[in-house]
Design an enzyme around this catalytic site. Structure first.
Site, mmCIF file in Angstrom:
data_model
loop_
_atom_site.group_PDB
_atom_site.id
_atom_site.type_symbol
_atom_site.label_atom_id
_atom_site.label_comp_id
_atom_site.label_asym_id
_atom_site.label_seq_id
_atom_site.Cartn_x
_atom_site.Cartn_y
_atom_site.Cartn_z
ATOM 1 N N SER A 170 2.382 12.351 7.818
ATOM 2 C CA SER A 170 1.121 12.637 8.515
ATOM 3 C C SER A 170 0.154 13.423 7.640
ATOM 4 C CB SER A 170 1.406 13.442 9.794
ATOM 5 O OG SER A 170 2.214 12.693 10.660
ATOM 6 N N PHE A 211 0.859 -1.185 0.000
ATOM 7 C CA PHE A 211 0.000 0.000 0.000
ATOM 8 C C PHE A 211 0.896 1.236 0.000
ATOM 9 C CE2 PHE A 211 -2.240 3.230 2.610
ATOM 10 C CZ PHE A 211 -3.529 3.229 2.088
ATOM 11 N N GLU A 260 0.248 4.378 10.603
ATOM 12 C CA GLU A 260 -1.229 4.371 10.618
ATOM 13 C C GLU A 260 -1.787 5.536 11.431
ATOM 14 O OE1 GLU A 260 -3.054 2.308 8.971
ATOM 15 O OE2 GLU A 260 -1.552 0.856 8.358
ATOM 16 N N CYS A 280 -9.174 2.966 4.204
ATOM 17 C CA CYS A 280 -8.322 1.767 4.335
ATOM 18 C C CYS A 280 -7.564 1.821 5.658
ATOM 19 C CB CYS A 280 -7.308 1.681 3.197
ATOM 20 S SG CYS A 280 -8.035 1.766 1.563
ATOM 21 N N TRP A 323 8.684 4.025 3.072
ATOM 22 C CA TRP A 323 8.230 3.280 4.259
ATOM 23 C C TRP A 323 7.077 2.362 3.916
ATOM 24 C CZ3 TRP A 323 11.609 3.297 7.941
ATOM 25 C CH2 TRP A 323 12.397 4.432 8.139
ATOM 26 N N ASN A 381 -8.347 3.241 8.336
ATOM 27 C CA ASN A 381 -9.256 2.975 9.447
ATOM 28 C C ASN A 381 -9.396 1.479 9.710
ATOM 29 O OD1 ASN A 381 -10.318 4.932 11.015
ATOM 30 N ND2 ASN A 381 -12.362 4.831 10.095
ATOM 31 N N ARG A 410 12.794 -14.873 39.651
ATOM 32 C CA ARG A 410 14.039 -14.157 39.917
ATOM 33 C C ARG A 410 14.111 -13.719 41.391
ATOM 34 N NH1 ARG A 410 19.239 -13.097 38.292
ATOM 35 N NH2 ARG A 410 19.820 -10.969 38.853
HETATM 36 C C1 LIG Z 1 7.909 0.301 9.769
HETATM 37 C C2 LIG Z 1 6.972 1.213 9.041
HETATM 38 C C3 LIG Z 1 6.088 0.695 8.099
HETATM 39 C C4 LIG Z 1 5.250 1.551 7.382
HETATM 40 N N1 LIG Z 1 4.409 1.030 6.411
HETATM 41 C C5 LIG Z 1 3.708 1.885 5.601
HETATM 42 C C6 LIG Z 1 2.967 1.382 4.475
HETATM 43 O O1 LIG Z 1 2.880 0.161 4.259
HETATM 44 N N2 LIG Z 1 2.375 2.265 3.630
HETATM 45 C C7 LIG Z 1 2.436 3.615 3.834
HETATM 46 O O2 LIG Z 1 1.880 4.358 3.030
HETATM 47 N N3 LIG Z 1 3.126 4.130 4.903
HETATM 48 C C8 LIG Z 1 3.760 3.301 5.787
HETATM 49 N N4 LIG Z 1 4.481 3.805 6.850
HETATM 50 C C9 LIG Z 1 4.588 5.252 7.004
HETATM 51 C C10 LIG Z 1 3.801 5.804 8.170
HETATM 52 O O3 LIG Z 1 2.428 5.756 7.908
HETATM 53 C C11 LIG Z 1 4.318 7.234 8.445
HETATM 54 O O4 LIG Z 1 5.603 7.080 9.026
HETATM 55 C C12 LIG Z 1 3.404 8.021 9.355
HETATM 56 O O5 LIG Z 1 2.239 8.414 8.669
HETATM 57 C C13 LIG Z 1 4.089 9.285 9.922
HETATM 58 O O6 LIG Z 1 4.680 10.023 8.907
HETATM 59 P P1 LIG Z 1 6.203 10.499 9.026
HETATM 60 O O7 LIG Z 1 7.025 9.335 9.438
HETATM 61 O O8 LIG Z 1 6.537 11.193 7.765
HETATM 62 O O9 LIG Z 1 6.228 11.511 10.251
HETATM 63 P P2 LIG Z 1 5.828 13.059 10.197
HETATM 64 O O10 LIG Z 1 4.495 13.235 9.568
HETATM 65 O O11 LIG Z 1 6.963 13.848 9.684
HETATM 66 O O12 LIG Z 1 5.663 13.345 11.759
HETATM 67 C C14 LIG Z 1 6.773 13.537 12.633
HETATM 68 C C15 LIG Z 1 6.266 14.009 13.991
HETATM 69 O O13 LIG Z 1 5.544 15.246 13.826
HETATM 70 C C16 LIG Z 1 4.254 15.120 14.396
HETATM 71 N N5 LIG Z 1 3.293 15.921 13.654
HETATM 72 C C17 LIG Z 1 3.110 15.994 12.305
HETATM 73 N N6 LIG Z 1 2.101 16.829 12.009
HETATM 74 C C18 LIG Z 1 1.619 17.294 13.195
HETATM 75 C C19 LIG Z 1 0.574 18.185 13.561
HETATM 76 N N7 LIG Z 1 -0.234 18.766 12.663
HETATM 77 N N8 LIG Z 1 0.383 18.436 14.876
HETATM 78 C C20 LIG Z 1 1.152 17.840 15.822
HETATM 79 N N9 LIG Z 1 2.149 16.973 15.538
HETATM 80 C C21 LIG Z 1 2.387 16.719 14.236
HETATM 81 C C22 LIG Z 1 3.938 13.632 14.331
HETATM 82 O O14 LIG Z 1 2.928 13.276 15.275
HETATM 83 C C23 LIG Z 1 5.300 13.026 14.632
HETATM 84 O O15 LIG Z 1 5.498 13.004 16.013
HETATM 85 C C24 LIG Z 1 5.280 2.953 7.636
HETATM 86 C C25 LIG Z 1 6.138 3.457 8.625
HETATM 87 C C26 LIG Z 1 6.960 2.603 9.333
HETATM 88 C C27 LIG Z 1 7.867 3.173 10.385
#
Ligand SMILES: Cc1cc2nc3c(=O)[nH]c(=O)nc-3n(C[C@H](O)[C@H](O)[C@H](O)COP(=O)(O)OP(=O)(O)OC[C@H]3O[C@@H](n4cnc5c(N)ncnc54)[C@H](O)[C@@H]3O)c2cc1C
Length: 393
Positions: A144, A135, A373, A247, A168, A249, A277
């Site tokens: 995010s 996906f 998610e 999806c 990711w 959700n 222990r």
């Molecule tokens: C192991 C793994 C598997 C994954 N698998 C998939 C997959 O199959 N398909 C897919 O599409 N994605 C996948 N992801 C991606 C995942 O959905 C994203 O990592 C997630 O949506 C967060 O995005 P980001 O990592 O870019 O963090 P960012 O969006 O950059 O966020 C970083 C920080 O900023 C905070 N933040 C951001 N915006 C705000 C706001 N408005 N207010 C307050 N705080 C905020 C966040 O809460 C977080 O703490 C995967 C991630 C991992 C680690």
């Protein structure tokens, strides 16, 4: 220290809230995990290896697309499906992630937004584990906030041409088909879903290495450069950001149950360890008040989390669940599981950091589960928007 075997966790006779079918599904999954995953998971985690040999047996047990009807799917209730994910994640969050992606993020959108031809082509084969899906929503610059995505689809004759980068992506390099979300240029940049066979020219997937979390799960980057797909590969019922969020959700719901499983694994291990222990006056560490307080916190929070997610599951089965209910269950239960993992790790002392015990692996896995998610904080904003009526993103 003798090997510690999982015994299940039930403080308030939660068992009596489940019906016979639900208990049977849970017990069958628990036995499968105990017999097949537990003996190999630490080796997989060390090696960074997805246990692909379990795909076929998991398919045989009906885990893929478990809550869908038809196409060979098991047609489980949402509570039954939740109990499956609980037991899977009790084994390992990475293996549960594989099942969540296959079921909630690939089979569900095909089932919900797909044409009859797409459903007949993919769903039976995915249910049997013969085809694997991924996906692609997240991009290097948009996590995010997926609505900002740069991936684009352009209609050229009877084809779409796709360009973009996804990051990711669970199961990316082992997938036969990718559900790719892209903005369609000819439709005012509306986000739509496409089925992209991964052997198409211009499609490339590479594994992300160096992860200290979900090591038994494949995580990849995807690149699409002028990938041409026939127009029949568009998911016809998809339209707008709402489609991928629907999806997510589904997947978040399974995660909320899965987190309970990871917490149970950590709690039960720490409890048994604390009784074995001995420190000070040849007494088990379980006799110390501070250790008991940690165990009391864990069992209280696990119990609350079980009740929360069961009610959300009952609402889902009754067709009454709201997305904010699922956000609360995902946010609370993953936070709870991470805190349980940290307390359990602490109770095991130095042994807590070694992979003779499952705790450190769960702890590291749950750091990803907290982020993907919808992060913990994004779910706070969803709940906040629901109770105040004010969008604070
Ligand atoms: C192991 C793994 C598997 C994954 N698998 C998939 C997959 O199959 N398909 C897919 O599409 N994605 C996948 N992801 C991606 C995942 O959905 C994203 O990592 C997630 O949506 C967060 O995005 P980001 O990592 O870019 O963090 P960012 O969006 O950059 O966020 C970083 C920080 O900023 C905070 N933040 C951001 N915006 C705000 C706001 N408005 N207010 C307050 N705080 C905020 C966040 O809460 C977080 O703490 C995967 C991630 C991992 C680690």
């Amino acid at each position: 220290m003798p090997a510690i075997k999982f015994r299940g966790v039930d403080f308030i006779d939660f068992e009596t809230l489940l019906n016979d079918d639900e208990r049977l599904v849970r017990d069958t999954t628990r036995k499968f995990i105990e017999d097949n995953l537990v003996p190999i998971i630490e080796e997989c985690n060390r090696a960074g290896r997805f246990p692909r040999e379990l795909v076929k047996p998991m398919a045989d047990l009906g885990f893929f697309g478990a809550s869908l009807d038809g196409y060979g799917c098991a047609g489980m209730s949402n509570v039954e499906y939740g109990l499956v994910t609980q037991e899977l994640e009790r084994g390992d969050s990475g293996v549960r992630s594989f099942v969540s992606v296959q079921s909630a993020l690939v089979m569900y959108p095909i089932y919900t937004f797909g044409s009859d031809e797409q459903k007949n082509t993919w769903l039976p084969a995915m249910q049997k584990g013969e085809k694997i899906g991924c996906f692609g929503l997240t991009e290097p610059d948009f996590g995010s906030n997926p609505g900002g995505m740069r991936s684009r689809a352009r209609k050229v004759g009877k084809e779409y041409v796709l360009n973009g980068e996804k990051m990711w992506i669970t199961s990316g390099t082992i997938a036969d088909v990718a559900v790719i979300w892209a903005k369609v240029e000819d439709e005012g940049d509306k986000i739509r879903g496409f089925l992209v066979e991964t052997d198409r020219a211009g499609f490339k997937a590479d594994d992300i290495h160096g992860k200290w979390s979900l090591r038994a799960s494949v995580t990849s980057g995807l690149s699409l450069q002028d990938v041409r797909v026939p127009e029949s590969n568009l998911l016809p019922g998809s339209g707008g950001l709402k489609s991928p969020l629907m999806c997510l959700n589904q997947a978040r719901y399974g995660i909320a149950w899965g987190a309970v499983g990871a917490a149970m694994a950590c709690y039960d291990c720490a409890l048994q360890y604390s009784l074995l222990r001995k420190q000070f006056r040849d007494q088990p560490i379980a006799s110390h008040q501070l250790v008991q307080e940690k165990l009391a916190w864990m069992i209280s929070e696990i119990t609350k989390a079980q009740l929360l997610v069961l009610q959300v599951g009952r609402l889902k089965d009754a067709g009454k669940v709201q997305h904010q209910h699922i956000s609360m269950a995902k946010r609370n239960n993953v936070w709870m599981a991470l805190e349980c993992a940290r307390l359990a790790r602490d109770i095991l002392g130095a042994n807590g950091v070694a992979d003779d015990y499952p705790i450190m692996r769960h702890l590291m896995n749950l750091e990803s589960v907290k982020t993907y998610e919808g992060t913990h904080d994004i779910h706070a904003l969803i709940i906040g928007a629901s109770v105040t009526g004010i969008d604070a993103f």
